[in-house]
Design a protein around this motif. Structure first.
Motif, mmCIF file in Angstrom:
data_model
loop_
_atom_site.group_PDB
_atom_site.id
_atom_site.type_symbol
_atom_site.label_atom_id
_atom_site.label_comp_id
_atom_site.label_asym_id
_atom_site.label_seq_id
_atom_site.Cartn_x
_atom_site.Cartn_y
_atom_site.Cartn_z
ATOM 1 N N THR A 187 0.808 -1.384 -0.110
ATOM 2 C CA THR A 187 0.078 -0.196 0.153
ATOM 3 C C THR A 187 0.912 1.316 0.028
ATOM 4 O OG1 THR A 187 -1.514 -1.399 1.300
ATOM 5 C CG2 THR A 187 -1.711 1.074 1.280
ATOM 6 N N GLU A 188 1.943 1.148 0.565
ATOM 7 C CA GLU A 188 2.638 2.396 0.696
ATOM 8 C C GLU A 188 3.695 2.681 -0.739
ATOM 9 O OE1 GLU A 188 2.834 -0.150 2.758
ATOM 10 O OE2 GLU A 188 2.183 0.753 4.799
ATOM 11 N N GLN A 194 1.572 7.482 -6.355
ATOM 12 C CA GLN A 194 0.441 8.456 -6.769
ATOM 13 C C GLN A 194 0.967 9.834 -6.233
ATOM 14 O OE1 GLN A 194 -2.719 7.560 -4.299
ATOM 15 N NE2 GLN A 194 -3.306 5.775 -5.230
ATOM 16 N N SER A 195 1.982 10.135 -5.262
ATOM 17 C CA SER A 195 2.782 11.217 -5.290
ATOM 18 C C SER A 195 3.593 11.856 -6.267
ATOM 19 C CB SER A 195 3.476 11.139 -3.771
ATOM 20 O OG SER A 195 2.538 10.689 -2.733
ATOM 21 N N TYR A 196 4.579 10.759 -6.830
ATOM 22 C CA TYR A 196 5.542 11.335 -7.614
ATOM 23 C C TYR A 196 5.477 10.734 -9.023
ATOM 24 C CZ TYR A 196 7.697 12.452 -3.279
ATOM 25 O OH TYR A 196 7.788 12.958 -2.045
ATOM 26 N N LEU A 197 4.649 9.839 -9.394
ATOM 27 C CA LEU A 197 4.381 9.655 -10.779
ATOM 28 C C LEU A 197 3.076 10.349 -11.350
ATOM 29 C CD1 LEU A 197 6.231 6.961 -9.574
ATOM 30 C CD2 LEU A 197 5.231 5.536 -11.226
ATOM 31 N N GLN A 198 3.420 10.660 -12.669
ATOM 32 C CA GLN A 198 2.265 11.201 -13.344
ATOM 33 C C GLN A 198 1.651 10.255 -14.395
ATOM 34 O OE1 GLN A 198 4.096 14.649 -15.237
ATOM 35 N NE2 GLN A 198 4.538 15.685 -13.362
ATOM 36 N N ASP A 199 0.502 9.864 -14.045
ATOM 37 C CA ASP A 199 -0.312 9.066 -14.633
ATOM 38 C C ASP A 199 0.466 7.608 -15.158
ATOM 39 O OD1 ASP A 199 -2.465 8.038 -16.314
ATOM 40 O OD2 ASP A 199 -2.256 9.218 -18.057
ATOM 41 N N PRO A 200 0.891 7.003 -14.311
ATOM 42 C CA PRO A 200 1.756 5.836 -14.711
ATOM 43 C C PRO A 200 0.804 4.668 -15.259
ATOM 44 C CG PRO A 200 1.286 5.626 -12.298
ATOM 45 C CD PRO A 200 0.579 7.241 -12.933
ATOM 46 N N VAL A 201 1.823 4.040 -16.200
ATOM 47 C CA VAL A 201 1.272 2.734 -16.681
ATOM 48 C C VAL A 201 1.434 1.505 -15.657
ATOM 49 C CG1 VAL A 201 1.028 1.232 -18.617
ATOM 50 C CG2 VAL A 201 1.184 3.747 -18.992
ATOM 51 N N LEU A 202 0.766 0.580 -15.391
ATOM 52 C CA LEU A 202 1.062 -0.325 -14.631
ATOM 53 C C LEU A 202 1.353 -1.494 -15.568
ATOM 54 C CD1 LEU A 202 1.226 -1.862 -11.904
ATOM 55 C CD2 LEU A 202 -1.262 -2.585 -12.143
ATOM 56 N N VAL A 203 2.651 -2.236 -15.387
ATOM 57 C CA VAL A 203 2.967 -3.225 -16.252
ATOM 58 C C VAL A 203 3.118 -4.387 -15.161
ATOM 59 C CG1 VAL A 203 4.944 -4.135 -17.812
ATOM 60 C CG2 VAL A 203 4.112 -1.748 -17.893
ATOM 61 N N GLU A 204 2.317 -5.304 -15.382
ATOM 62 C CA GLU A 204 2.445 -6.825 -14.673
ATOM 63 C C GLU A 204 2.543 -7.862 -15.582
ATOM 64 O OE1 GLU A 204 -0.470 -5.925 -10.718
ATOM 65 O OE2 GLU A 204 -1.422 -6.112 -12.756
ATOM 66 N N VAL A 205 3.584 -8.796 -15.416
ATOM 67 C CA VAL A 205 3.443 -9.925 -16.160
ATOM 68 C C VAL A 205 3.384 -11.080 -15.120
ATOM 69 C CG1 VAL A 205 5.481 -9.083 -17.651
ATOM 70 C CG2 VAL A 205 5.998 -10.370 -15.375
ATOM 71 N N ALA A 206 2.799 -11.066 -14.034
ATOM 72 C CA ALA A 206 2.457 -12.003 -13.209
ATOM 73 C C ALA A 206 1.566 -11.500 -11.986
ATOM 74 C CB ALA A 206 3.646 -12.890 -12.704
ATOM 75 N N ARG A 207 0.753 -12.082 -11.204
ATOM 76 C CA ARG A 207 0.008 -11.478 -10.304
ATOM 77 C C ARG A 207 1.055 -10.828 -9.120
ATOM 78 N NH1 ARG A 207 -0.799 -13.920 -5.579
ATOM 79 N NH2 ARG A 207 -0.018 -15.865 -6.479
ATOM 80 N N PRO A 208 0.599 -9.728 -8.760
ATOM 81 C CA PRO A 208 1.783 -9.079 -7.757
ATOM 82 C C PRO A 208 1.804 -10.253 -6.594
ATOM 83 C CG PRO A 208 -0.036 -7.401 -8.445
ATOM 84 C CD PRO A 208 -0.549 -8.692 -9.132
#
Length: 484
Positions: A187-188, A194-208
């Motif tokens: 969560t942190e 949210q504080s330091y990235l601008q509209d980030p794209v989440l890239v996942e190749v497996a479940r977190p």
């Protein structure tokens, strides 16, 4: 990709992209902020460094002026070992270009780092604490940074680097591309994004927070006293050539390394109390195969790439469930198979439940039957076995008592033999010397009554001759000496 980078990639032996590289590289080239979630050992370093180097190739120049080589890409890593490893990879990718790469971390002298920064670098890999030291003494300027990478950001938050991260990011330009890569997303981490990235794209190749499918995970229920024997037995049964043994404390790592060393295994310890030079030497010796076991704390749990490592042992169950994912990620890298063994005691039930909840997989604790691999003890010899002339002495005593030496004794023999006499000692013929001490019933103690054989002129004081009487002396003020 730029031809110089493709040439370096071919030199490194890369043929096909991993899933995280295939998804992240086009997004990074497009200039978007990225949150990358992938299992450890899947090539995250190349996923962010290759596109950044490609975008910086337009600034490539052979000038000797430091002003022509400002810091354009900043990579922050939580541990010194990870920073050094990332720097070596990026230097290999940029070796055919004119881009300069430097790495700064604590534990070593700042003077060589200062000289390298003064000459100018385009790519700077650093740990937060040492980078702040260089910023404060004006060794590097971050005003022209275009790209920022937070590698293993969750670990930086776990060890308390959030204030340092905030200070470092405050020195950077507002318009920049920020990449965040990690194997686990807490969560942190999402709040940081949210504080330091601008509209980030989440890239996942497996479940977190997922573990690698090619790593065999075994949990054994043991006691604290049997853990070391279980490790030795599994090393022998599985024919494991090398392994990393993870513990939770620095003191425990040092003690366990000494114990395995006494067992005949080539062992090295890796923890935060060792100097950086000692840590790097231990890691290099392990990579070269000169060390069988590397006993380490969680400083070795993040990002370290050791080729063909067959096994990892969790000697202590980690306090944070996320650390379990990173620990077992040291084996089974780049698609290879691996073994992860965790030794759990009855007190580790809550920690095992946390791991089970994180990886969303049922954990079955197995029992293990220990083989006795301890060397057999020599039978304890009795005292008469150590003394050659004790048996003849016993035979002589039996003969004198009229007992046959070959006849079975009616009572069990004593467990000891009388101490033999020294060869130089003389036996007294006078029976007086063999008699025990007898006190005189008419004797008076020397500390009571009058002094024995004292002259008649000496008065009786009630004290013996062994008691020293006090002398009467004159008072310091106005006193008179006693009359003679």
């Amino acid at each position: 990709m730029h031809p110089k980078l493709l040439r370096a990639v071919a030199d490194a032996g890369y043929e096909t992209m991993t899933p995280i590289q295939a998804k992240a590289i086009p997004i990074v080239l497009a200039g978007r902020d990225v949150m990358g979630a992938a299992q450890t050992g899947t090539g995250k370093t190349a996923a962010f460094s290759l596109p950044l180097l490609h975008k910086m190739m337009r600034h490539e120049n052979a000038s000797a002026s430091p002003a022509r080589h400002p810091v354009r890409a900043l990579v922050l890593a939580p541990t010194r070992e990870l920073a050094d490893q990332v720097a070596n990879n990026i230097k290999a990718y940029a070796k055919h270009s004119q881009l300069r790469v430097a790495c700064v971390f604590g534990g070593i002298d700042m003077a060589p780092q200062t000289a390298e920064l003064k000459r100018g670098v385009e790519v700077l890999i650093a740990t937060p604490g040492r980078l702040l030291d260089h910023i404060q003494i004006k060794n590097c300027q971050l005003g022209q940074v275009e790209y920022v990478v937070l590698d293993e950001a969750d670990r930086m938050l776990d060890i308390g680097f959030l204030p340092d991260l905030q200070r470092i990011l405050s020195y950077l330009p507002k318009s920049r591309q920020t990449l965040l890569f990690s194997a686990t997303f807490s969560t942190e981490i999402k709040k940081l994004a949210q504080s330091y990235l601008q509209d980030p794209v989440l890239v996942e190749v497996a479940r977190p927070n997922a573990t690698a499918t090619n790593v065999e995970q075994r949990f054994y229920s043991v006691t604290d006293d049997d853990k070391r024997a279980v490790v030795r037995q599994l090393l022998r049964q599985r024919e494991l050539s090398q392994a990393i043994i993870f513990v939770n404390s620095k003191l425990g790592a040092a003690r366990l390394a000494r114990s395995f060393e006494r067992d005949g295994l080539r062992t090295a310890a890796l923890h935060g109390d060792k100097s950086q030079d000692e840590r790097l030497k231990a890691l290099e010796a392990f990579k070269r195969g000169e060390v069988d076991l590397l006993v380490a704390t969680d400083v070795a749990a993040r990002g370290l790439d050791i080729a063909d490592l067959p096994a990892v042992f969790n000697f202590d169950i980690p306090f944070n469930a996320e650390d379990y994912v990173h620990r077992i990620g040291r084996t089974g890298r780049a698609g290879a198979s691996g073994l992860a063994v965790s030794l759990a005691t009855r007190d580790d039930a809550r920690l095992v439940a946390d791991i089970e909840k994180l990886i969303k997989k049922k954990i079955d604790l197995e029992a293990i039957e220990l083989e006795d691999d301890r060397p057999a003890r020599r039978p304890r010899r009795r005292e008469f076995d150590e003394v050659p002339d004790a048996a003849p002495a016993r035979a002589a005593d039996h003969a004198q008592a009229g007992v046959s030496a070959s006849a079975p004794a009616s009572t069990p023999p004593p467990s000891y033999a009388p101490r033999p006499q020294r060869s130089g000692s003389r036996h007294h013929a006078d029976p007086f010397f063999d008699r025990p001490y007898e006190a005189d019933p008419n004797a008076q103690p020397g500390w009571e009554g009058s002094v024995p054989n004292a002259p008649a002129s000496q008065p009786s004081t009630g004290f013996g001759r062994l008691v020293k009487q006090k002398r009467k002396v004159a008072s310091l003020l106005g006193g008179k000496p006693p009359a003679a």
